[in-house]
Design a protein around this motif. Structure first.
Motif, PDB file in Angstrom:
ATOM      1  N   ARG A  58       1.636  -1.229  -0.603  1.00 25.53           N
ATOM      2  CA  ARG A  58      -0.175  -0.048   0.063  1.00 25.53           C
ATOM      3  C   ARG A  58       0.982   1.273  -0.102  1.00 25.53           C
ATOM      4  O   ARG A  58       0.511   2.351  -0.636  1.00 25.53           O
TER       5      ARG A  58
ATOM      6  N   ARG B  16       1.898   1.874  -3.611  1.00 25.41           N
ATOM      7  CA  ARG B  16       1.705   1.957  -4.322  1.00 25.41           C
ATOM      8  C   ARG B  16       0.979   3.470  -4.609  1.00 25.41           C
ATOM      9  O   ARG B  16      -0.063   3.537  -5.457  1.00 25.41           O
ATOM     10  N   TYR B  17       0.840   3.981  -3.027  1.00 26.82           N
ATOM     11  CA  TYR B  17       0.097   5.892  -3.294  1.00 26.82           C
ATOM     12  C   TYR B  17       1.573   5.858  -3.715  1.00 26.82           C
ATOM     13  O   TYR B  17       1.290   7.082  -4.295  1.00 26.82           O
ATOM     14  N   LEU B  18       2.726   5.722  -2.957  1.00 28.00           N
ATOM     15  CA  LEU B  18       3.703   6.975  -3.001  1.00 28.00           C
ATOM     16  C   LEU B  18       3.983   6.867  -5.047  1.00 28.00           C
ATOM     17  O   LEU B  18       5.259   8.469  -4.956  1.00 28.00           O
TER      18      LEU B  18
ATOM     19  N   GLU C 237       2.511   5.306  -7.278  1.00 27.04           N
ATOM     20  CA  GLU C 237       1.187   5.838  -8.143  1.00 27.04           C
ATOM     21  C   GLU C 237       0.009   6.374  -7.886  1.00 27.04           C
ATOM     22  O   GLU C 237      -0.336   7.272  -8.596  1.00 27.04           O
ATOM     23  N   GLU C 238      -0.522   6.458  -6.736  1.00 28.89           N
ATOM     24  CA  GLU C 238      -1.577   7.246  -6.553  1.00 28.89           C
ATOM     25  C   GLU C 238      -0.966   8.231  -6.640  1.00 28.89           C
ATOM     26  O   GLU C 238      -1.295   9.463  -6.841  1.00 28.89           O
ATOM     27  N   LEU C 239       0.190   9.044  -5.916  1.00 35.10           N
ATOM     28  CA  LEU C 239       0.639  10.188  -5.273  1.00 35.10           C
ATOM     29  C   LEU C 239       0.238  11.098  -6.894  1.00 35.10           C
ATOM     30  O   LEU C 239       0.394  12.147  -7.070  1.00 35.10           O
TER      31      LEU C 239
ATOM     32  N   ASP D  92       2.629   3.505   6.471  1.00 42.92           N
ATOM     33  CA  ASP D  92       1.107   2.936   6.060  1.00 42.92           C
ATOM     34  C   ASP D  92       0.139   3.731   6.951  1.00 42.92           C
ATOM     35  O   ASP D  92      -0.728   4.442   6.542  1.00 42.92           O
TER      36      ASP D  92
ATOM     37  N   LEU E 172       0.746   7.861   6.481  1.00 43.27           N
ATOM     38  CA  LEU E 172       0.400   8.225   5.165  1.00 43.27           C
ATOM     39  C   LEU E 172      -2.016   7.693   4.973  1.00 43.27           C
ATOM     40  O   LEU E 172      -1.923   9.194   4.015  1.00 43.27           O
ATOM     41  N   ASP E 173      -2.398   7.139   5.875  1.00 48.28           N
ATOM     42  CA  ASP E 173      -3.413   7.080   5.730  1.00 48.28           C
ATOM     43  C   ASP E 173      -3.927   8.069   5.818  1.00 48.28           C
ATOM     44  O   ASP E 173      -4.892   9.162   6.634  1.00 48.28           O
TER      45      ASP E 173
ATOM     46  N   ARG F 110      -2.605  11.723   3.876  1.00 45.76           N
ATOM     47  CA  ARG F 110      -3.682  11.723   2.502  1.00 45.76           C
ATOM     48  C   ARG F 110      -5.012  12.999   1.963  1.00 45.76           C
ATOM     49  O   ARG F 110      -4.228  13.721   1.020  1.00 45.76           O
TER      50      ARG F 110
ATOM     51  N   GLU G 260      -4.338  15.732  -0.279  1.00 51.44           N
ATOM     52  CA  GLU G 260      -5.571  16.899  -1.346  1.00 51.44           C
ATOM     53  C   GLU G 260      -6.123  18.555  -1.063  1.00 51.44           C
ATOM     54  O   GLU G 260      -5.879  19.011  -1.778  1.00 51.44           O
TER      55      GLU G 260
END
Length: 458
Positions: free
Chosen positions: A23, A26-28, A30-32, A117, A120-121, A124, A128
């Motif tokens: 996770r 994926r966030y750092l 891809e999602e970021l 993790d 990061l929750d 996030r 935004e």
């Protein structure tokens, strides 16, 4: 001596470490996504991000480290010395070599994937909010800063923070506590496209971390231009500088197959966990920084703790001895002339008179001619390669084509070969020289990451 009270254990009911690490990645990665929005805004965006998180960067006593060479080693020595004196310590290091978790050290070990993790929750939504407020999308480095600061806030006695690039506009420079201790390592030419064309201009950027009306421990510079820039900025900020000599007569050192020892005037020798004459200078700078903290904060250095703190220091990718295909290899992230010169000096001390098979790859912002000028006297052959994977838990980016690296080596009179696969490049280099000397792998931490999976510790 620890005063931290918050629990550093993973949250109850957390998923497996691998699932949490997946996770995080994926966030750092891809999602970021890439940094978006206004450029050239300095510290506005990272300050907005950290402000939305309650300014965690100012909720621990910080040691802030900048410079061209030795930042990671000095940070590691400082953290080790503080831990050996009984303190709870966080260290924020960059870049990482093999795993992104290396960036977030808690008491000498990478933070668990579950802790990162969970942090990061929390971060996030703030990412935004910052983007929606018109500041742009926070960068990978800004978000990893926020993770580290969040893990350290109200939990550690001291946090050691390495700058990413420069100092003045580096997002770690959001630390604004008046008691921040700045540490500056030797300064040379690197990242000239971003920091300035001269050593003086680069030093002025590094000096941007000096605290106003505060204190700094600074390596004696080899360049008068760098020293003048640091002194001028310190005067402007009313920051008291302590200059530290990294070489003789203040520092005596020797390096051999068993490692490096440091002797300071009037004291018995100290064994170091990191190898190289330059590491003795780094250890001395770190020791003086910790000495300044002890004097300021009312505790005393202990000789046994100093011995343990320096001896226990470890750092991936700094003269890291590994075995690949039955052959010893030295993996070192040296990527500019200053760092490569230190690597060459260490190799020649450990293996007097030897020349080494060398595997090289570089990111595209590096000065190939200057790098090969340093490597040439110590290389028996250069096998040029490229970053051909995303090893090391981060995207490899774009490397200089292997053919260009080989051409630069050939211009220096070095025998060359080209092998695009880094693991095969190491094996090819091993065939080109005496088994008594190691294969040397350097030029980029991305290259080290690409070969690490095929190696085992020596």
């Amino acid at each position: 001596m620890s005063t931290g009270t918050a629990d550093l254990s993973p949250p109850a009911g957390a998923a497996s470490s691998q699932a949490a690490l997946d996770r995080v990645r994926r966030y750092l990665y891809e999602e970021l996504g890439p940094q978006r929005g206004p450029a050239g805004t300095g510290l506005t965006r990272p300050r907005a991000l950290l402000g939305a998180l309650g300014n965690p960067q100012d909720r621990f006593r910080a040691v802030h480290v900048a410079g061209t060479a030795g930042k990671g080693s000095v940070s590691t020595f400082v953290a080790g010395l503080l831990r050996a004196h009984g303190f709870r310590v966080g260290a924020h290091l960059s870049p990482h070599v093999h795993s992104v978790l290396e960036r977030f050290q808690l008491d000498g070990r990478p933070a668990s994937a579950e802790l990162v993790d969970a942090e990061l929750d929390r971060i996030r939504p703030a990412v935004e909010v910052v983007e929606q407020a018109g500041h742009g999308r926070p960068s990978f480095f800004e978000v990893t800063n926020a993770v580290a600061f969040g893990l350290f806030a109200d939990r550690v006695d001291y946090g050691v923070v390495e700058t990413g690039l420069g100092g003045l506009l580096d997002s770690t420079n959001t630390i604004s506590r008046a008691d921040k201790l700045a540490v500056v390592t030797p300064i040379g030419l690197d990242h000239q496209d971003l920091l300035g064309a001269t050593v003086g201009e680069i030093a002025a950027q590094k000096a941007g971390i000096l605290p106003f009306a505060g204190r700094a421990v600074v390596a004696r510079q080899g360049s008068a231009e760098a020293a003048d820039a640091l002194s001028a900025e310190a005067a402007r900020r009313s920051c008291a500088l302590r200059w530290v000599d990294l070489g003789p007569p203040a520092v005596q050192t020797w390096t051999g197959p068993g490692g490096t020892a440091l002797r300071l005037r009037g004291q018995p020798p100290l064994s170091l966990g990191l190898t190289g004459r330059h590491q003795a200078g780094n250890a001395h700078l770190a020791l003086r920084a910790v000495e300044a903290l002890a004097a300021r904060d009312g505790w005393a250095l202990d000789a046994d703790a100093v011995w343990l703190g320096l001896r226990s220091a470890t750092l991936p990718g700094r003269f890291e001895r590994r075995v690949i295909g039955g052959r010893t290899a030295v993996l070192d992230g040296a990527h500019n002339p200053m760092k490569l010169a230190a690597l060459v000096a260490t190799l020649q001390e450990v293996h007097p008179g030897a020349r080494f098979p060398w595997v090289l790859a570089f990111k595209q912002d590096k000065d190939l001619d200057a790098a090969l000028h340093v490597v040439a006297p110590a290389a028996s052959v250069v096998v040029a390669t490229e970053f051909c994977s995303t090893g090391g838990d981060h995207p490899a980016g774009t490397s200089v084509p292997a053919e260009l690296v080989a051409a630069a080596a050939a211009d220096r009179g070095i025998a060359t070969a080209v092998e695009g696969n880094p693991v095969l490049a190491v094996r090819r280099a091993a065939q080109e020289a005496d088994e008594a000397v190691p294969v040397v792998v350097s030029g980029s931490f991305h290259l080290l990451a690409a070969v690490h999976g095929a190696t085992v510790p020596q």
